[in-house]
Scaffold this motif. Structure first.
Motif, PDB file in Angstrom:
ATOM      1  N   GLY A  77      26.298  80.135  53.928  1.00 15.02           N
ATOM      2  CA  GLY A  77      27.310  79.529  53.080  1.00 15.02           C
ATOM      3  C   GLY A  77      28.261  78.582  53.792  1.00 15.02           C
ATOM      4  N   VAL A  78      28.057  78.367  55.076  1.00 12.91           N
ATOM      5  CA  VAL A  78      28.938  77.486  55.844  1.00 12.91           C
ATOM      6  C   VAL A  78      28.721  76.037  55.384  1.00 12.91           C
ATOM      7  N   PRO A  79      29.797  75.336  55.004  1.00 16.46           N
ATOM      8  CA  PRO A  79      29.629  73.941  54.588  1.00 16.46           C
ATOM      9  C   PRO A  79      29.102  73.073  55.724  1.00 16.46           C
ATOM     10  N   VAL A  80      28.170  72.177  55.384  1.00 13.37           N
ATOM     11  CA  VAL A  80      27.572  71.270  56.356  1.00 13.37           C
ATOM     12  C   VAL A  80      27.742  69.834  55.862  1.00 13.37           C
ATOM     13  N   VAL A  81      28.295  68.995  56.735  1.00 10.77           N
ATOM     14  CA  VAL A  81      28.476  67.582  56.433  1.00 10.77           C
ATOM     15  C   VAL A  81      27.610  66.774  57.390  1.00 10.77           C
ATOM     16  N   ILE A  82      26.786  65.907  56.832  1.00  8.31           N
ATOM     17  CA  ILE A  82      26.013  64.977  57.649  1.00  8.31           C
ATOM     18  C   ILE A  82      26.860  63.726  57.849  1.00  8.31           C
ATOM     19  N   VAL A  83      27.027  63.326  59.109  1.00  5.28           N
ATOM     20  CA  VAL A  83      27.683  62.057  59.428  1.00  5.28           C
ATOM     21  C   VAL A  83      26.653  61.259  60.216  1.00  5.28           C
ATOM     22  N   SER A  84      26.119  60.211  59.574  1.00  7.15           N
ATOM     23  CA  SER A  84      25.006  59.509  60.190  1.00  7.15           C
ATOM     24  C   SER A  84      25.021  58.031  59.847  1.00  7.15           C
ATOM     25  N   SER A  85      24.417  57.246  60.703  1.00  7.64           N
ATOM     26  CA  SER A  85      24.268  55.817  60.437  1.00  7.64           C
ATOM     27  C   SER A  85      22.974  55.542  59.672  1.00  7.64           C
ATOM     28  N   ILE A  86      22.186  56.572  59.446  1.00  5.94           N
ATOM     29  CA  ILE A  86      20.939  56.394  58.697  1.00  5.94           C
ATOM     30  C   ILE A  86      21.294  56.046  57.263  1.00  5.94           C
ATOM     31  N   GLY A  87      20.848  54.894  56.830  1.00  4.58           N
ATOM     32  CA  GLY A  87      21.085  54.488  55.461  1.00  4.58           C
ATOM     33  C   GLY A  87      19.884  54.777  54.593  1.00  4.58           C
ATOM     34  N   ASN A  88      18.892  55.396  55.182  1.00  7.86           N
ATOM     35  CA  ASN A  88      17.633  55.717  54.534  1.00  7.86           C
ATOM     36  C   ASN A  88      17.861  56.796  53.474  1.00  7.86           C
ATOM     37  N   GLU A  89      17.666  56.437  52.212  1.00  5.45           N
ATOM     38  CA  GLU A  89      17.904  57.372  51.121  1.00  5.45           C
ATOM     39  C   GLU A  89      17.051  58.634  51.250  1.00  5.45           C
ATOM     40  N   GLU A  90      15.820  58.486  51.717  1.00  6.64           N
ATOM     41  CA  GLU A  90      14.936  59.648  51.864  1.00  6.64           C
ATOM     42  C   GLU A  90      15.519  60.663  52.848  1.00  6.64           C
ATOM     43  N   ALA A  91      16.098  60.186  53.941  1.00  5.62           N
ATOM     44  CA  ALA A  91      16.701  61.094  54.925  1.00  5.62           C
ATOM     45  C   ALA A  91      17.905  61.811  54.328  1.00  5.62           C
ATOM     46  N   VAL A  92      18.709  61.090  53.579  1.00  6.74           N
ATOM     47  CA  VAL A  92      19.887  61.697  52.937  1.00  6.74           C
ATOM     48  C   VAL A  92      19.435  62.768  51.943  1.00  6.74           C
ATOM     49  N   ILE A  93      18.460  62.449  51.122  1.00  6.96           N
ATOM     50  CA  ILE A  93      17.951  63.405  50.132  1.00  6.96           C
ATOM     51  C   ILE A  93      17.362  64.630  50.831  1.00  6.96           C
ATOM     52  N   GLU A  94      16.634  64.412  51.925  1.00  8.83           N
ATOM     53  CA  GLU A  94      16.077  65.538  52.689  1.00  8.83           C
ATOM     54  C   GLU A  94      17.197  66.442  53.204  1.00  8.83           C
ATOM     55  N   GLY A  95      18.274  65.836  53.702  1.00  8.25           N
ATOM     56  CA  GLY A  95      19.428  66.621  54.160  1.00  8.25           C
ATOM     57  C   GLY A  95      20.011  67.476  53.050  1.00  8.25           C
ATOM     58  N   PHE A  96      20.141  66.898  51.850  1.00 11.35           N
ATOM     59  CA  PHE A  96      20.664  67.661  50.716  1.00 11.35           C
ATOM     60  C   PHE A  96      19.692  68.765  50.300  1.00 11.35           C
ATOM     61  N   LYS A  97      18.392  68.480  50.331  1.00 11.48           N
ATOM     62  CA  LYS A  97      17.390  69.498  49.988  1.00 11.48           C
ATOM     63  C   LYS A  97      17.477  70.691  50.936  1.00 11.48           C
ATOM     64  N   LEU A  98      17.771  70.408  52.212  1.00 10.13           N
ATOM     65  CA  LEU A  98      17.877  71.485  53.200  1.00 10.13           C
ATOM     66  C   LEU A  98      19.182  72.269  53.066  1.00 10.13           C
ATOM     67  N   GLY A  99      20.139  71.714  52.318  1.00 10.28           N
ATOM     68  CA  GLY A  99      21.369  72.460  52.071  1.00 10.28           C
ATOM     69  C   GLY A  99      22.651  71.803  52.538  1.00 10.28           C
TER      70      GLY A  99
END
Length: 129
Positions: A77-99
């Motif tokens: 349940g620990v909140p996770v924030v991705i801070v990245s220069s990747i503008g690739n929508e697929e990578a962002v969506i994958e991050g959200f899918k993983l939680g």
């Protein structure tokens, strides 16, 4: 109460910026990992209240860091924030899918960054000092 924040990024400049911004907040204890493997090791030894992770890092990437937190019942349940220069929508969506709970594009905007961090900490029932 101290809020333990894990920052995982292999970019030393970005680490310094995030560290500087968060060190202004009262009661934040910062744990620094320069790669995903270090982040996972820190998770095993410390109670972490929030994770800020880059995606592209050596040894273990941000996706693996997110997965390690979500697989462990004690940190799921620990909140996770991705801070990245990747503008690739697929990578962002994958991050959200993983939680992941949020995504912030580099370079960060300080006001927006702190608003998002404080929102997640409040939502996770962590009492801000």
């Amino acid at each position: 109460m101290t809020v333990n924040i894990l920052i995982a990024d292999d970019d030393e400049v970005m680490l310094q910026i995030i560290r500087s911004v968060l060190s202004r907040g009262k009661g934040f204890q910062l744990f620094i990992a320069r790669n995903g493997k270090e982040a996972i090791q820190i998770k095993e030894k410390n109670k972490i209240d929030l994770v800020i992770t880059d995606l592209m890092m050596p040894y273990a990437n941000g996706f693996e860091v997110i997965s390690a937190f979500r697989r462990d019942p004690e940190t799921a349940g620990v909140p996770v924030v991705i801070v990245s220069s990747i503008g690739n929508e697929e990578a962002v969506i994958e991050g959200f899918k993983l939680g992941a709970d949020d995504f912030i594009q580099k370079p960060i905007q300080v006001g927006e960054f702190m608003s998002r961090i404080n929102r997640l900490l409040a939502k996770s029932s962590t009492n801000l000092p």
